[in-house]
Design a protein around this motif. Structure first.
Motif, PDB file in Angstrom:
ATOM      1  N   THR A 140       9.369   4.724 -12.138  1.00 25.70           N
ATOM      2  CA  THR A 140       8.032   4.653 -12.462  1.00 25.70           C
ATOM      3  C   THR A 140       7.230   5.311 -11.302  1.00 25.70           C
ATOM      4  OG1 THR A 140       8.282   2.121 -13.288  1.00 25.70           O
ATOM      5  CG2 THR A 140       5.937   2.863 -12.534  1.00 25.70           C
ATOM      6  N   GLU A 141       6.126   5.937 -11.972  1.00 23.09           N
ATOM      7  CA  GLU A 141       5.306   6.872 -11.092  1.00 23.09           C
ATOM      8  C   GLU A 141       4.765   5.886  -9.777  1.00 23.09           C
ATOM      9  OE1 GLU A 141       4.011  10.177 -11.236  1.00 23.09           O
ATOM     10  OE2 GLU A 141       6.015  10.930 -12.283  1.00 23.09           O
ATOM     11  N   PRO A 142       4.324   6.368  -8.736  1.00 24.25           N
ATOM     12  CA  PRO A 142       3.523   5.843  -7.768  1.00 24.25           C
ATOM     13  C   PRO A 142       2.038   5.530  -8.381  1.00 24.25           C
ATOM     14  CG  PRO A 142       4.611   7.529  -6.598  1.00 24.25           C
ATOM     15  CD  PRO A 142       4.878   7.907  -7.971  1.00 24.25           C
ATOM     16  N   SER A 143       1.482   4.417  -8.138  1.00 24.62           N
ATOM     17  CA  SER A 143       0.125   3.969  -8.775  1.00 24.62           C
ATOM     18  C   SER A 143      -0.826   5.252  -8.587  1.00 24.62           C
ATOM     19  CB  SER A 143      -0.363   2.818  -8.045  1.00 24.62           C
ATOM     20  OG  SER A 143       0.524   1.732  -8.279  1.00 24.62           O
ATOM     21  N   LEU A 176       2.500  15.648  -1.265  1.00 25.50           N
ATOM     22  CA  LEU A 176       1.716  15.146  -2.086  1.00 25.50           C
ATOM     23  C   LEU A 176       2.135  15.375  -3.520  1.00 25.50           C
ATOM     24  CD1 LEU A 176      -2.136  16.024  -0.790  1.00 25.50           C
ATOM     25  CD2 LEU A 176      -0.916  14.055  -0.578  1.00 25.50           C
ATOM     26  N   ILE A 177       2.810  16.786  -3.597  1.00 22.76           N
ATOM     27  CA  ILE A 177       3.502  16.958  -4.976  1.00 22.76           C
ATOM     28  C   ILE A 177       4.527  15.994  -5.335  1.00 22.76           C
ATOM     29  CG2 ILE A 177       4.813  18.576  -6.347  1.00 22.76           C
ATOM     30  CD1 ILE A 177       3.035  20.853  -4.874  1.00 22.76           C
ATOM     31  N   SER A 178       5.392  15.583  -4.410  1.00 24.37           N
ATOM     32  CA  SER A 178       6.583  14.971  -4.769  1.00 24.37           C
ATOM     33  C   SER A 178       6.468  13.480  -4.073  1.00 24.37           C
ATOM     34  CB  SER A 178       7.609  15.440  -3.499  1.00 24.37           C
ATOM     35  OG  SER A 178       7.169  15.127  -2.165  1.00 24.37           O
ATOM     36  N   GLN A 179       5.658  13.045  -3.205  1.00 25.75           N
ATOM     37  CA  GLN A 179       5.432  11.640  -2.878  1.00 25.75           C
ATOM     38  C   GLN A 179       6.448  10.900  -2.426  1.00 25.75           C
ATOM     39  OE1 GLN A 179       1.907  11.377  -6.024  1.00 25.75           O
ATOM     40  NE2 GLN A 179       2.183   9.451  -5.071  1.00 25.75           N
ATOM     41  N   MET A 228       0.684  -1.279   0.091  1.00 26.81           N
ATOM     42  CA  MET A 228       0.026   0.109  -0.070  1.00 26.81           C
ATOM     43  C   MET A 228       0.693   1.199   0.035  1.00 26.81           C
ATOM     44  SD  MET A 228      -3.096   1.170   2.616  1.00 26.81           S
ATOM     45  CE  MET A 228      -4.072  -0.368   1.996  1.00 26.81           C
ATOM     46  N   ALA A 229       1.833   1.326   0.684  1.00 23.73           N
ATOM     47  CA  ALA A 229       3.048   2.245   0.980  1.00 23.73           C
ATOM     48  C   ALA A 229       3.492   2.665  -0.337  1.00 23.73           C
ATOM     49  CB  ALA A 229       3.746   2.246   1.701  1.00 23.73           C
ATOM     50  N   THR A 230       3.789   1.598  -1.177  1.00 23.09           N
ATOM     51  CA  THR A 230       4.537   1.819  -2.569  1.00 23.09           C
ATOM     52  C   THR A 230       3.361   2.453  -3.631  1.00 23.09           C
ATOM     53  OG1 THR A 230       3.938  -0.413  -3.074  1.00 23.09           O
ATOM     54  CG2 THR A 230       6.304  -0.005  -2.268  1.00 23.09           C
ATOM     55  N   SER A 231       2.137   2.277  -3.218  1.00 22.36           N
ATOM     56  CA  SER A 231       1.213   2.854  -4.209  1.00 22.36           C
ATOM     57  C   SER A 231       1.244   4.358  -3.933  1.00 22.36           C
ATOM     58  CB  SER A 231      -0.330   2.457  -3.882  1.00 22.36           C
ATOM     59  OG  SER A 231      -0.270   0.810  -4.034  1.00 22.36           O
TER      60      SER A 231
END
Length: 267
Positions: free
Chosen positions: A151-154, A219-222, A3-6
């Motif tokens: 790869t971008e987060p989900s 939220l912008i950077s994640q 879930m965290a990697t999402s």
């Protein structure tokens, strides 16, 4: 973990960043707890408040306006320099650089043209806060640099972050303007119970909106580091707002008891 990697980019291959994610969070949480116990960073209304007067005299103080400029200018310069030091056409990186630069530019602008000050600011507190803002800004940008090509987060939250940033920075500016109107001129030490806006239900709406700004950076950077610093800032400002409400209760017999510290109707 899945879930965290999402929501997050993977941890960067940097011992510095991974250590500072933990150390920074622990340090600001400790300072926030100290605020609730009466051991304050000495600026604003707590400039002359200290559980160790000898310590304050040893380090000395500077004018509040100069101190506040020291707080925000290094971080603003770091964010501005990132456009040249870490050039990239990545949209997320560009948004983070812009948000950080705009936030700290706003703070410098407020110091120069909006806020009114009286008294001084302890040099040790100035150094602690300035170092925190500068290092966190630099490390957020450094951490973002490691995400390039990954790869971008989900769940892409950068556009939610932009909305939160706009709400946070406007709300913070508005309530800072209300605070500035309470004092007619620089150098005059007078305090009143703030009114208007969210001041009618919480005593620190400017802190609430500042928390939104730092969560918007996440939220912008994640990234893990930006999450850690947003959490750390929240812990500190929760403690600071609790101390601020306690100060008003001690200074004003007519302070409305229904006004909370930071979260309307809750805390």
């Amino acid at each position: 973990m899945e879930m965290a990697t999402s929501f997050l980019y993977p941890a960067p291959p940097s011992i510095l960043l991974n250590c500072m994610s933990v150390v920074g969070l622990a340090a600001l949480a400790k300072i926030g707890w100290s605020e609730t116990r009466g051991n304050h960073l000495k600026y604003s209304k707590f400039a002359s408040s200290s559980s160790s007067p000898q310590k304050q005299e040893r380090f000395g103080s500077i004018s509040s306006r100069t101190g506040m400029l020291w707080l925000y200018t290094p971080a603003f310069l770091a964010a501005s320099a990132s456009f040249f030091v870490l050039p990239s056409d990545d949209l997320r990186f560009l948004l983070l650089k812009s948000a950080l630069a705009l936030h700290f530019f706003k703070r410098v602008f407020e110091v120069m043209f909006i806020h009114k000050y009286s008294g001084g600011m302890a040099i040790d507190s100035t150094f602690v806060i300035s170092s925190s803002y500068f290092s966190s800004t630099a490390l957020m940008l450094y951490s973002q640099n490691f995400t390039l090509g990954l790869t971008e987060p989900s769940f892409d939250m950068k556009f939610i972050g932009i909305v939160m940033f706009v709400v946070g920075i406007i709300g913070n500016l508005y309530h800072h303007c209300l605070l500035a109107k309470l004092r007619k001129e620089d150098g005059k030490k007078e305090y009143k119970i703030p009114k208007g806006g969210l001041f009618d239900i919480i005593i620190c709406p400017h802190y609430l909106f500042e928390i939104l700004v730092f969560w918007s950076f996440f939220l912008i950077s994640q990234t893990i580091y930006s999450f850690s610093f947003a959490m750390a800032t929240t812990f500190y400002l929760v403690g600071r707002s609790y101390a601020t409400r306690s100060w008003y209760l001690s200074k004003f017999d007519d302070f409305p008891k229904h006004i909370k510290a930071l979260i309307p109707f809750v805390f």
